[in-house]
Design a protein around this motif. Sequence first.
Motif, PDB file in Angstrom:
ATOM      1  N   ILE A 155      46.153  30.202  43.060  1.00  0.00           N
ATOM      2  CA  ILE A 155      46.539  30.561  44.430  1.00  0.00           C
ATOM      3  C   ILE A 155      46.023  31.956  44.756  1.00  0.00           C
ATOM      4  O   ILE A 155      45.455  32.189  45.824  1.00  0.00           O
ATOM      5  N   ASN A 156      46.221  32.891  43.808  1.00  0.00           N
ATOM      6  CA  ASN A 156      45.731  34.265  44.015  1.00  0.00           C
ATOM      7  C   ASN A 156      44.224  34.284  44.215  1.00  0.00           C
ATOM      8  O   ASN A 156      43.709  35.033  45.042  1.00  0.00           O
ATOM      9  N   SER A 157      43.525  33.477  43.449  1.00  0.00           N
ATOM     10  CA  SER A 157      42.065  33.412  43.567  1.00  0.00           C
ATOM     11  C   SER A 157      41.644  32.896  44.938  1.00  0.00           C
ATOM     12  O   SER A 157      40.707  33.431  45.552  1.00  0.00           O
ATOM     13  N   SER A 158      42.350  31.884  45.436  1.00  0.00           N
ATOM     14  CA  SER A 158      42.058  31.356  46.773  1.00  0.00           C
ATOM     15  C   SER A 158      42.319  32.412  47.841  1.00  0.00           C
ATOM     16  O   SER A 158      41.514  32.594  48.765  1.00  0.00           O
ATOM     17  N   GLN A 159      43.436  33.108  47.709  1.00  0.00           N
ATOM     18  CA  GLN A 159      43.752  34.160  48.677  1.00  0.00           C
ATOM     19  C   GLN A 159      42.734  35.295  48.603  1.00  0.00           C
ATOM     20  O   GLN A 159      42.340  35.840  49.629  1.00  0.00           O
ATOM     21  N   SER A 160      42.314  35.625  47.399  1.00  0.00           N
ATOM     22  CA  SER A 160      41.323  36.691  47.233  1.00  0.00           C
ATOM     23  C   SER A 160      39.996  36.299  47.889  1.00  0.00           C
ATOM     24  O   SER A 160      39.341  37.135  48.513  1.00  0.00           O
ATOM     25  N   ILE A 210      43.152  45.132  53.676  1.00  0.00           N
ATOM     26  CA  ILE A 210      42.581  43.992  52.941  1.00  0.00           C
ATOM     27  C   ILE A 210      42.299  44.395  51.496  1.00  0.00           C
ATOM     28  O   ILE A 210      42.626  43.651  50.553  1.00  0.00           O
ATOM     29  N   ASN A 211      41.727  45.570  51.300  1.00  0.00           N
ATOM     30  CA  ASN A 211      41.416  46.033  49.942  1.00  0.00           C
ATOM     31  C   ASN A 211      42.689  46.230  49.117  1.00  0.00           C
ATOM     32  O   ASN A 211      42.717  45.916  47.924  1.00  0.00           O
ATOM     33  N   GLN A 212      43.753  46.738  49.741  1.00  0.00           N
ATOM     34  CA  GLN A 212      45.025  46.906  49.032  1.00  0.00           C
ATOM     35  C   GLN A 212      45.599  45.545  48.621  1.00  0.00           C
ATOM     36  O   GLN A 212      46.082  45.387  47.500  1.00  0.00           O
ATOM     37  N   ASN A 213      45.553  44.586  49.532  1.00  0.00           N
ATOM     38  CA  ASN A 213      46.047  43.235  49.209  1.00  0.00           C
ATOM     39  C   ASN A 213      45.216  42.599  48.105  1.00  0.00           C
ATOM     40  O   ASN A 213      45.754  41.946  47.210  1.00  0.00           O
ATOM     41  N   ASN A 214      43.905  42.784  48.177  1.00  0.00           N
ATOM     42  CA  ASN A 214      43.022  42.219  47.164  1.00  0.00           C
ATOM     43  C   ASN A 214      43.300  42.853  45.798  1.00  0.00           C
ATOM     44  O   ASN A 214      43.330  42.167  44.777  1.00  0.00           O
ATOM     45  N   ALA A 215      43.524  44.169  45.771  1.00  0.00           N
ATOM     46  CA  ALA A 215      43.843  44.860  44.515  1.00  0.00           C
ATOM     47  C   ALA A 215      45.170  44.358  43.953  1.00  0.00           C
ATOM     48  O   ALA A 215      45.306  44.147  42.741  1.00  0.00           O
ATOM     49  N   SER A 216      46.138  44.146  44.834  1.00  0.00           N
ATOM     50  CA  SER A 216      47.436  43.634  44.402  1.00  0.00           C
ATOM     51  C   SER A 216      47.309  42.233  43.813  1.00  0.00           C
ATOM     52  O   SER A 216      47.912  41.922  42.780  1.00  0.00           O
ATOM     53  N   LEU A 217      46.513  41.389  44.463  1.00  0.00           N
ATOM     54  CA  LEU A 217      46.290  40.036  43.934  1.00  0.00           C
ATOM     55  C   LEU A 217      45.590  40.087  42.577  1.00  0.00           C
ATOM     56  O   LEU A 217      45.935  39.330  41.661  1.00  0.00           O
ATOM     57  N   GLY A 218      44.618  40.980  42.447  1.00  0.00           N
ATOM     58  CA  GLY A 218      43.915  41.121  41.173  1.00  0.00           C
ATOM     59  C   GLY A 218      44.843  41.572  40.065  1.00  0.00           C
ATOM     60  O   GLY A 218      44.804  41.039  38.945  1.00  0.00           O
ATOM     61  N   ALA A 219      45.698  42.543  40.362  1.00  0.00           N
ATOM     62  CA  ALA A 219      46.654  43.022  39.363  1.00  0.00           C
ATOM     63  C   ALA A 219      47.628  41.912  38.968  1.00  0.00           C
ATOM     64  O   ALA A 219      47.935  41.723  37.786  1.00  0.00           O
ATOM     65  N   SER A 220      48.088  41.168  39.953  1.00  0.00           N
ATOM     66  CA  SER A 220      49.002  40.058  39.689  1.00  0.00           C
ATOM     67  C   SER A 220      48.322  38.991  38.825  1.00  0.00           C
ATOM     68  O   SER A 220      48.908  38.486  37.870  1.00  0.00           O
ATOM     69  N   SER A 221      47.079  38.676  39.152  1.00  0.00           N
ATOM     70  CA  SER A 221      46.348  37.672  38.370  1.00  0.00           C
ATOM     71  C   SER A 221      46.120  38.140  36.935  1.00  0.00           C
ATOM     72  O   SER A 221      46.228  37.348  35.995  1.00  0.00           O
ATOM     73  N   ASN A 222      45.816  39.418  36.762  1.00  0.00           N
ATOM     74  CA  ASN A 222      45.638  39.945  35.404  1.00  0.00           C
ATOM     75  C   ASN A 222      46.926  39.856  34.601  1.00  0.00           C
ATOM     76  O   ASN A 222      46.911  39.477  33.425  1.00  0.00           O
ATOM     77  N   ALA A 223      48.046  40.205  35.220  1.00  0.00           N
ATOM     78  CA  ALA A 223      49.339  40.110  34.537  1.00  0.00           C
ATOM     79  C   ALA A 223      49.655  38.656  34.183  1.00  0.00           C
ATOM     80  O   ALA A 223      50.119  38.362  33.075  1.00  0.00           O
ATOM     81  N   LEU A 224      49.373  37.754  35.108  1.00  0.00           N
ATOM     82  CA  LEU A 224      49.625  36.331  34.854  1.00  0.00           C
ATOM     83  C   LEU A 224      48.719  35.802  33.744  1.00  0.00           C
ATOM     84  O   LEU A 224      49.151  35.002  32.913  1.00  0.00           O
TER      85      LEU A 224
END
Length: 175
Positions: A17-22, A99-113
């Motif tokens: 889901i994060n990847s799709s949003q990214s 957009i960049n902040q949201n993308n960074a947040s999604l990336g951090a979340s995906s890394n943690a997951l």
Amino acid sequence: MAQNQQLSFNAQDQININSSQSSALSAINTSLQRANELSIQSGNPLADSNIIQQELDGISEQVNAIADEVLGQNNFLSGLDASDPAATQTILENASTLINQNNASLGASSNALSSQVLSYEAAIVNTSASRSRIEDTDFAKQTSEQQKTEVLLQSAILTKQNEEERKGLLFNQLV
């Protein structure tokens, strides 16, 4: 083990889901870059501001549709005005930062997951290996017990046969 498997599946689903949003955010970023180019062009007195405004409006609609789906904001990008390039660039810069902040947040979340998925999968492997060792130990113990029982049974049979032979010899001597 089943619980770790389900947790792993859930985490992987969230990564997808994060990847799709990214990807959607990247599409917004590409549109923002094009809008920025148009705002720079609109500052040129020889440029046709009507055509630039039409393209800015189209970009704004496109970005808002994606932002509504991904960010829940249907009016994410508004106020793009070809006659005011400075204001348009400020709007675009603020939108790009968000957009960049949201993308960074999604990336951090995906890394943690991803890290959690690795932990769950390691737990699954370790649990499976432990269970296998326990089952192997139980099998070895059962095999050992079975062999012991067979030896005792054969010993009892031989003892019984020896006893029968002695009785037979004794009977023959008496007769």
